[in-house]
Design a protein around this motif. Structure first.
Motif, PDB file in Angstrom:
ATOM      1  N   ILE A  28      43.219  35.761  41.392  1.00  0.00           N
ATOM      2  CA  ILE A  28      43.701  35.241  42.670  1.00  0.00           C
ATOM      3  C   ILE A  28      42.951  33.958  42.988  1.00  0.00           C
ATOM      4  O   ILE A  28      41.873  33.700  42.437  1.00  0.00           O
ATOM      5  CB  ILE A  28      43.531  36.260  43.826  1.00  0.00           C
ATOM      6  CG1 ILE A  28      42.059  36.661  43.979  1.00  0.00           C
ATOM      7  CG2 ILE A  28      44.411  37.480  43.604  1.00  0.00           C
ATOM      8  CD1 ILE A  28      41.811  37.611  45.133  1.00  0.00           C
ATOM      9  N   ASP A  29      43.520  33.142  43.861  1.00  0.00           N
ATOM     10  CA  ASP A  29      42.917  31.859  44.221  1.00  0.00           C
ATOM     11  C   ASP A  29      42.166  31.910  45.542  1.00  0.00           C
ATOM     12  O   ASP A  29      41.343  31.041  45.832  1.00  0.00           O
ATOM     13  CB  ASP A  29      44.009  30.782  44.333  1.00  0.00           C
ATOM     14  CG  ASP A  29      44.792  30.625  43.049  1.00  0.00           C
ATOM     15  OD1 ASP A  29      44.171  30.246  42.034  1.00  0.00           O
ATOM     16  OD2 ASP A  29      46.005  30.887  43.050  1.00  0.00           O
ATOM     17  N   MET A  30      42.454  32.929  46.346  1.00  0.00           N
ATOM     18  CA  MET A  30      41.933  32.944  47.715  1.00  0.00           C
ATOM     19  C   MET A  30      41.894  34.395  48.177  1.00  0.00           C
ATOM     20  O   MET A  30      42.760  35.203  47.819  1.00  0.00           O
ATOM     21  CB  MET A  30      42.869  32.118  48.602  1.00  0.00           C
ATOM     22  CG  MET A  30      42.499  32.011  50.050  1.00  0.00           C
ATOM     23  SD  MET A  30      43.698  30.895  50.867  1.00  0.00           S
ATOM     24  CE  MET A  30      43.093  30.932  52.534  1.00  0.00           C
ATOM     25  N   THR A  31      40.895  34.762  48.970  1.00  0.00           N
ATOM     26  CA  THR A  31      40.812  36.139  49.436  1.00  0.00           C
ATOM     27  C   THR A  31      40.132  36.212  50.796  1.00  0.00           C
ATOM     28  O   THR A  31      39.378  35.327  51.185  1.00  0.00           O
ATOM     29  CB  THR A  31      40.069  37.025  48.417  1.00  0.00           C
ATOM     30  OG1 THR A  31      40.230  38.399  48.771  1.00  0.00           O
ATOM     31  CG2 THR A  31      38.582  36.691  48.374  1.00  0.00           C
ATOM     32  N   ASP A  45      26.335  33.157  47.934  1.00  0.00           N
ATOM     33  CA  ASP A  45      25.316  32.804  46.936  1.00  0.00           C
ATOM     34  C   ASP A  45      25.944  32.157  45.703  1.00  0.00           C
ATOM     35  O   ASP A  45      25.339  31.291  45.063  1.00  0.00           O
ATOM     36  CB  ASP A  45      24.529  34.047  46.518  1.00  0.00           C
ATOM     37  CG  ASP A  45      23.578  34.533  47.595  1.00  0.00           C
ATOM     38  OD1 ASP A  45      23.313  33.767  48.548  1.00  0.00           O
ATOM     39  OD2 ASP A  45      23.105  35.680  47.495  1.00  0.00           O
ATOM     40  N   ASP A  46      27.178  32.571  45.386  1.00  0.00           N
ATOM     41  CA  ASP A  46      27.872  32.026  44.216  1.00  0.00           C
ATOM     42  C   ASP A  46      28.542  30.681  44.506  1.00  0.00           C
ATOM     43  O   ASP A  46      29.139  30.079  43.610  1.00  0.00           O
ATOM     44  CB  ASP A  46      28.913  33.013  43.702  1.00  0.00           C
ATOM     45  CG  ASP A  46      28.276  34.222  43.022  1.00  0.00           C
ATOM     46  OD1 ASP A  46      27.079  34.159  42.695  1.00  0.00           O
ATOM     47  OD2 ASP A  46      28.980  35.240  42.823  1.00  0.00           O
ATOM     48  N   GLY A  47      28.459  30.221  45.756  1.00  0.00           N
ATOM     49  CA  GLY A  47      28.901  28.879  46.088  1.00  0.00           C
ATOM     50  C   GLY A  47      30.376  28.694  46.362  1.00  0.00           C
ATOM     51  O   GLY A  47      30.884  27.567  46.294  1.00  0.00           O
ATOM     52  N   TYR A  48      31.077  29.767  46.720  1.00  0.00           N
ATOM     53  CA  TYR A  48      32.503  29.619  47.013  1.00  0.00           C
ATOM     54  C   TYR A  48      32.728  28.882  48.331  1.00  0.00           C
ATOM     55  O   TYR A  48      31.954  29.026  49.290  1.00  0.00           O
ATOM     56  CB  TYR A  48      33.192  30.981  47.056  1.00  0.00           C
ATOM     57  CG  TYR A  48      33.568  31.481  45.682  1.00  0.00           C
ATOM     58  CD1 TYR A  48      34.799  31.153  45.120  1.00  0.00           C
ATOM     59  CD2 TYR A  48      32.676  32.239  44.939  1.00  0.00           C
ATOM     60  CE1 TYR A  48      35.126  31.583  43.845  1.00  0.00           C
ATOM     61  CE2 TYR A  48      32.996  32.676  43.662  1.00  0.00           C
ATOM     62  CZ  TYR A  48      34.233  32.348  43.126  1.00  0.00           C
ATOM     63  OH  TYR A  48      34.566  32.765  41.863  1.00  0.00           O
ATOM     64  N   SER A  49      33.813  28.115  48.380  1.00  0.00           N
ATOM     65  CA  SER A  49      34.209  27.430  49.609  1.00  0.00           C
ATOM     66  C   SER A  49      34.980  28.400  50.494  1.00  0.00           C
ATOM     67  O   SER A  49      35.465  29.438  50.046  1.00  0.00           O
ATOM     68  CB  SER A  49      35.103  26.230  49.278  1.00  0.00           C
ATOM     69  OG  SER A  49      34.424  25.310  48.454  1.00  0.00           O
ATOM     70  N   GLY A  50      35.119  28.050  51.765  1.00  0.00           N
ATOM     71  CA  GLY A  50      35.908  28.882  52.662  1.00  0.00           C
ATOM     72  C   GLY A  50      35.439  28.773  54.098  1.00  0.00           C
ATOM     73  O   GLY A  50      34.711  27.850  54.467  1.00  0.00           O
ATOM     74  N   TYR A  51      35.863  29.741  54.906  1.00  0.00           N
ATOM     75  CA  TYR A  51      35.473  29.824  56.307  1.00  0.00           C
ATOM     76  C   TYR A  51      34.732  31.135  56.542  1.00  0.00           C
ATOM     77  O   TYR A  51      35.224  32.208  56.195  1.00  0.00           O
ATOM     78  CB  TYR A  51      36.706  29.789  57.213  1.00  0.00           C
ATOM     79  CG  TYR A  51      37.316  28.423  57.392  1.00  0.00           C
ATOM     80  CD1 TYR A  51      36.837  27.550  58.364  1.00  0.00           C
ATOM     81  CD2 TYR A  51      38.381  28.004  56.602  1.00  0.00           C
ATOM     82  CE1 TYR A  51      37.392  26.294  58.540  1.00  0.00           C
ATOM     83  CE2 TYR A  51      38.950  26.751  56.767  1.00  0.00           C
ATOM     84  CZ  TYR A  51      38.451  25.908  57.737  1.00  0.00           C
ATOM     85  OH  TYR A  51      39.014  24.668  57.900  1.00  0.00           O
ATOM     86  N   ALA A 267      30.319  41.568  62.937  1.00  0.00           N
ATOM     87  CA  ALA A 267      30.454  41.561  61.484  1.00  0.00           C
ATOM     88  C   ALA A 267      31.041  40.230  61.040  1.00  0.00           C
ATOM     89  O   ALA A 267      31.722  39.552  61.807  1.00  0.00           O
ATOM     90  CB  ALA A 267      31.347  42.706  61.013  1.00  0.00           C
ATOM     91  N   SER A 268      30.763  39.896  59.807  1.00  0.00           N
ATOM     92  CA  SER A 268      31.252  38.632  59.272  1.00  0.00           C
ATOM     93  C   SER A 268      32.610  38.811  58.599  1.00  0.00           C
ATOM     94  O   SER A 268      32.909  39.855  58.032  1.00  0.00           O
ATOM     95  CB  SER A 268      30.255  38.079  58.253  1.00  0.00           C
ATOM     96  OG  SER A 268      29.012  37.819  58.860  1.00  0.00           O
ATOM     97  N   VAL A 269      33.402  37.773  58.689  1.00  0.00           N
ATOM     98  CA  VAL A 269      34.666  37.690  57.961  1.00  0.00           C
ATOM     99  C   VAL A 269      34.613  36.400  57.152  1.00  0.00           C
ATOM    100  O   VAL A 269      34.355  35.329  57.697  1.00  0.00           O
ATOM    101  CB  VAL A 269      35.866  37.656  58.926  1.00  0.00           C
ATOM    102  CG1 VAL A 269      37.154  37.389  58.160  1.00  0.00           C
ATOM    103  CG2 VAL A 269      35.974  38.959  59.701  1.00  0.00           C
ATOM    104  N   LEU A 270      34.836  36.505  55.854  1.00  0.00           N
ATOM    105  CA  LEU A 270      34.805  35.334  54.987  1.00  0.00           C
ATOM    106  C   LEU A 270      36.153  35.180  54.291  1.00  0.00           C
ATOM    107  O   LEU A 270      36.603  36.093  53.608  1.00  0.00           O
ATOM    108  CB  LEU A 270      33.709  35.450  53.932  1.00  0.00           C
ATOM    109  CG  LEU A 270      33.666  34.329  52.882  1.00  0.00           C
ATOM    110  CD1 LEU A 270      33.280  33.003  53.529  1.00  0.00           C
ATOM    111  CD2 LEU A 270      32.706  34.679  51.750  1.00  0.00           C
ATOM    112  N   THR A 271      36.798  34.040  54.495  1.00  0.00           N
ATOM    113  CA  THR A 271      37.955  33.676  53.696  1.00  0.00           C
ATOM    114  C   THR A 271      37.471  32.681  52.654  1.00  0.00           C
ATOM    115  O   THR A 271      37.041  31.578  52.991  1.00  0.00           O
ATOM    116  CB  THR A 271      39.060  33.052  54.563  1.00  0.00           C
ATOM    117  OG1 THR A 271      39.392  33.952  55.626  1.00  0.00           O
ATOM    118  CG2 THR A 271      40.316  32.799  53.732  1.00  0.00           C
ATOM    119  N   ALA A 272      37.502  33.100  51.401  1.00  0.00           N
ATOM    120  CA  ALA A 272      36.935  32.296  50.313  1.00  0.00           C
ATOM    121  C   ALA A 272      38.021  31.903  49.325  1.00  0.00           C
ATOM    122  O   ALA A 272      39.007  32.624  49.152  1.00  0.00           O
ATOM    123  CB  ALA A 272      35.851  33.089  49.591  1.00  0.00           C
TER     124      ALA A 272
END
Length: 304
Positions: A28-31, A45-51, A267-272
């Motif tokens: 997948i490209d985005m999650t 830590d792995d350096g993914y972009s996102g919000y 809690a955190s929400v990450l769209t990467a």
């Protein structure tokens, strides 16, 4: 005009770890990683972009307030709120990486006004439960969850905590997230489950309305109280930041007494997404707009 993407495909997944592994392997490209602090930390830590959106009350215990359900009795809801330690939920479900609190907005929020939530108090919880039992409640409670690890860990923590004060909690497993959403939002076939009602920094009124207002279509608990409706409207109409904080403080105080649902912490929400994804636009409720999104080949940075 024509959008840059010819196709957008949504892929069912079985939890945060599975989502992230699919992203790393290129399936997948985005999650959208929800409430799993360990996986979010790994992605960052792995350096993914996102919000990344660390929002208040994203870890909540949704209690069905509707007639015929145990949660229709405010004493049962209060007993649940006093009987589960947010710190225990954070330890079991988030590996201790999150924040444990029972406030509508976390202390790090610009809207925090030193108004405390409901404290962990097993003695008070048992007294409230005993009062409800004296009027005929049998103590039985069905906790609906999926088998996703952090959700299951929350369910087991709640079960152990509430059974310790006299509840009889049964864990009811949904087949998948779709089944859980249907049973909570459409069929109302649950007594309690874990959910989220994040209070975003940009517009705190929105999710307070969604999660507690009598006429909200996104209010899974069925909580309805005219006084709370008026207090939520006061958040919307407040003209200064100080007035917003004061209005949210009053909502907190009233929620402590009426317990529309229980709060275990922000809690955190990450769209990467991968480095080849560009042009994604976020709105204030963490919805991602893909109308201008595009993909460059081989992860290259391409000017458009």
């Amino acid at each position: 005009g024509k959008p840059p993407l010819d196709t957008v495909r949504f892929v069912p997944t079985s939890g945060a770890q599975s989502q992230y592994e699919s992203l790393k392997s290129g399936q997948i490209d985005m999650t959208y990683i929800l409430r799993d602090e360990a996986v979010i930390e790994q992605a960052l830590d792995d350096g993914y972009s996102g919000y990344l959106s660390p929002t208040g009350q994203n870890g909540i215990g949704t209690i069905n307030n509707r007639e015929g359900k145990p949660g229709a009795d405010v004493r049962v809801r209060q007993a649940i709120a006093y009987g589960v330690d947010p710190a225990a939920v954070n330890t079991r479900a988030n590996n201790g990486l999150g924040t444990a609190s029972s406030e509508l907005v976390p202390q790090t929020s610009r809207w925090y006004d030193n108004t405390a939530g409901i404290p962990f108090d097993q003695v008070k919880a048992k007294a409230l439960l005993d009062q409800a039992k004296s009027d005929g409640y049998d103590g039985k409670l069905r906790y609906l969850t999926t088998s996703e690890p952090s959700q299951q860990a929350t369910a087991l923590t709640v079960q152990a905590s509430l059974n310790a004060i006299g509840f009889d909690v049964t864990i009811d497993y949904a087949t998948d997230v779709t089944d859980l959403v249907r049973r909570v939002y459409k069929d109302h076939d649950f007594d309690m489950t874990r959910g989220g009602a994040p209070v975003g920094e940009e517009a705190p009124y929105l999710n307070l309305y969604n999660s507690m207002a009598s006429d909200s279509k996104n209010n899974p608990s069925g909580f309805a109280d005219p006084e709370m409706d008026a207090m939520i409207t006061a958040v919307q109409t407040a003209s200064t930041d100080d007035a917003v904080r004061e209005a949210i403080s009053k909502v907190q105080e009233y929620a402590n007494a009426t317990v529309p649902y229980v709060i275990w912490g922000p809690a955190s929400v990450l769209t990467a997404w991968d480095g080849n994804v560009h042009g994604v636009v976020r709105n204030i409720t963490d919805i991602m707009f893909l109308g201008g999104a595009w993909i460059s080949p081989n992860g290259e940075t391409v000017e458009r």
